[in-house]
Design an enzyme around this catalytic site. Structure first.
Site, PDB file in Angstrom:
ATOM      1  N   GLU A 261      44.516  37.674  45.445  1.00  0.00           N
ATOM      2  CA  GLU A 261      43.928  38.588  44.458  1.00  0.00           C
ATOM      3  C   GLU A 261      45.009  39.052  43.477  1.00  0.00           C
ATOM      4  O   GLU A 261      45.987  39.662  43.891  1.00  0.00           O
ATOM      5  CB  GLU A 261      43.373  39.778  45.258  1.00  0.00           C
ATOM      6  CG  GLU A 261      42.387  40.624  44.528  1.00  0.00           C
ATOM      7  CD  GLU A 261      41.729  41.633  45.478  1.00  0.00           C
ATOM      8  OE1 GLU A 261      41.119  41.226  46.482  1.00  0.00           O
ATOM      9  OE2 GLU A 261      41.861  42.842  45.214  1.00  0.00           O
TER      10      GLU A 261
ATOM     11  N   TYR B 163      33.938  54.274  39.865  1.00  0.00           N
ATOM     12  CA  TYR B 163      34.120  53.411  41.027  1.00  0.00           C
ATOM     13  C   TYR B 163      33.221  53.912  42.153  1.00  0.00           C
ATOM     14  O   TYR B 163      33.294  55.059  42.564  1.00  0.00           O
ATOM     15  CB  TYR B 163      35.584  53.378  41.522  1.00  0.00           C
ATOM     16  CG  TYR B 163      35.650  52.492  42.756  1.00  0.00           C
ATOM     17  CD1 TYR B 163      35.709  51.113  42.619  1.00  0.00           C
ATOM     18  CD2 TYR B 163      35.543  53.032  44.030  1.00  0.00           C
ATOM     19  CE1 TYR B 163      35.679  50.281  43.729  1.00  0.00           C
ATOM     20  CE2 TYR B 163      35.498  52.205  45.147  1.00  0.00           C
ATOM     21  CZ  TYR B 163      35.582  50.831  44.981  1.00  0.00           C
ATOM     22  OH  TYR B 163      35.530  50.014  46.084  1.00  0.00           O
TER      23      TYR B 163
END
Ligand code: FAD
Length: 366
Positions: free
Chosen positions: A300, A348
């Site tokens: 990632e 988020y």
């Protein structure tokens, strides 16, 4: 007569829970997504028996019993407990910061010794009034934890030096004075056996679905398709960026199949030194304990978001929040448009919070 009660833009978790609940109340739903598949960021893809979390590791965790019972209708969950490991210059540390980590850092064996060591490490920063993330982290955790486990990871995540980042990004650092590597404090936790896509597919059973369909093109051609719109894309894009573009952080995933049974021995390993460009390696088979002769891993890499890239994380600094407030005021005035999910609300959200929010909103539908 309009064809649908709801046109839902985005087949992610918010859009899918919304559709499921609206259909239970007899509403007709059309769900569209610009991606080639349903599921949004929780999408998993079966690669020869291994469920790959295509948009990053997704571990379901919640303390909301109603949400836990809700998601369990759609799949069986295993008892996976997230216990990431940090790699720093050849050394391995357990996360979150707990007695195992303190032993690995300093050889301390009791909570008393660990507390003493943290006190020593933070004492020189006690009277500091932190003006950036580095100073804030030093005052909370001291030099060793900051240098080895926070600095490099955070700088890669945000693409800035910690001295240039706002202190508020780290609110607090939870220290656990027990030998407990469970990353989350929530009451319920697990991974759906068979992956997340089946959950979304079951939620959307009965809805009309169109993938590879962008809302803006579609609505231009079909302005009268539905009485109401549920929009889970970017709110600033919906309003054609009239108050300016909101900022996001993006990610790139490099996924590869490796002909070995067990690559790293854990689902998640964080790379906390700056010299290694990725932040994590996910080994997908460990989420479900899959038995195979090969494995699939994803590296990632955090990166800057630009138009066209996937917006993963909203950057909720003062300036962006101020711009978002302007969009929210416009959204509040809409009679037939509901904005939901992480992009529609520029926030988020963990999965359980997205489900909670969709359930609360659909509660009001009659
Ligand atoms: P999304 O899943 O993003 O769905 C929105 C959908 O709208 C997308 O499919 C998009 O293609 C579509 N869309 C956007 N614009 C348009 C348009 N113009 N036209 C048509 N379609 C459009 N949560 C946890 O609880 N545990 C975790 O471990 C966890 N890990 C995460 C790891 C990463 C890397 C990320 C980024 C998030 C993680 N999350 C986790 C959060 C989780 O992904 C979200 O809570 C959830 O996916 C949000 O659902 P959503 O429907 O709001 O958004």
């Amino acid at each position: 007569m309009m064809k649908y009660n709801y046109l839902i833009a985005g087949a992610g978790l918010f859009g899918s829970v919304f559709a499921h609940e609206a259909m239970k109340k007899g509403k007709k739903c059309l769900v569209i997504d610009k991606r080639s598949h349903i599921g949004g960021n929780v999408y998993t893809e079966n690669q020869d028996g291994i469920n790959v979390h295509v948009y990053g590791a997704h571990i379901f965790h919640t303390s909301d019993k109603e949400v836990w019972d809700y998601i369990n209708q759609f799949a069986e969950f295993n008892n996976y407990i997230n216990s990431p490991v940090a790699y720093y210059k050849g050394e391995l540390y357990n996360l979150p910061f707990n007695m195992n980590t303190f032993y690995q850092l300093w050889g301390v064996r009791t909570p008393e010794e660990a507390k003493q060591k943290i006190k020593e490490q933070t004492s020189e920063y006690h009277n500091m009034n932190p003006s950036n993330l580095e100073e804030h982290a030093l005052s909370l955790a001291g030099r060793d934890i900051y240098e080895k486990l926070i600095k490099g990871y955070t700088e890669k995540q945000w693409g800035r030096n910690c001295t240039e980042l706002a202190a508020f990004i780290i609110k607090r650092l939870p220290f656990r004075f027990t030998f407990n590597n469970n990353y989350f404090n929530d009451h319920y936790q697990g991974i759906p056996v068979g992956g997340y896509t089946q959950i979304i597919s079951r939620m959307l059973d009965g809805a009309d679905i169109m993938t590879n369909t962008d809302y803006f093109d579609f609505i231009e051609k079909n302005p009268d398709i539905a009485e109401n719109i549920v929009f889970t894309g970017m709110i600033d894009e919906f309003y054609n960026y009239r108050f300016g573009a909101l900022q996001y952080r993006s990610l790139k995933f490099e996924t590869q199949r490796i002909e070995t049974e067990n690559f790293q021995g854990n689902a998640v390993i964080n790379y906390t030194e700056k010299e290694i460009p990725y932040t994590r390696i996910i080994e997908h088979k460990h989420f479900e304990g899959c038995d195979s002769k090969f494995t699939v891993i994803s590296k990632e890499y955090p990166c800057e978001w630009k138009p066209g890239a996937e917006p993963y994380y909203p950057v909720n600094n003062e300036e962006n929040n101020r711009i978002y407030e302007k969009y929210r005021k416009l959204a509040d005035k809409e009679k037939n448009v509901i904005f939901g999910g992480r992009l529609g609300q520029y926030k988020y959200y963990d999965m359980d919070k997205v489900i909670r929010s969709a359930l609360d909103i659909t509660d009001g539908i009659d």
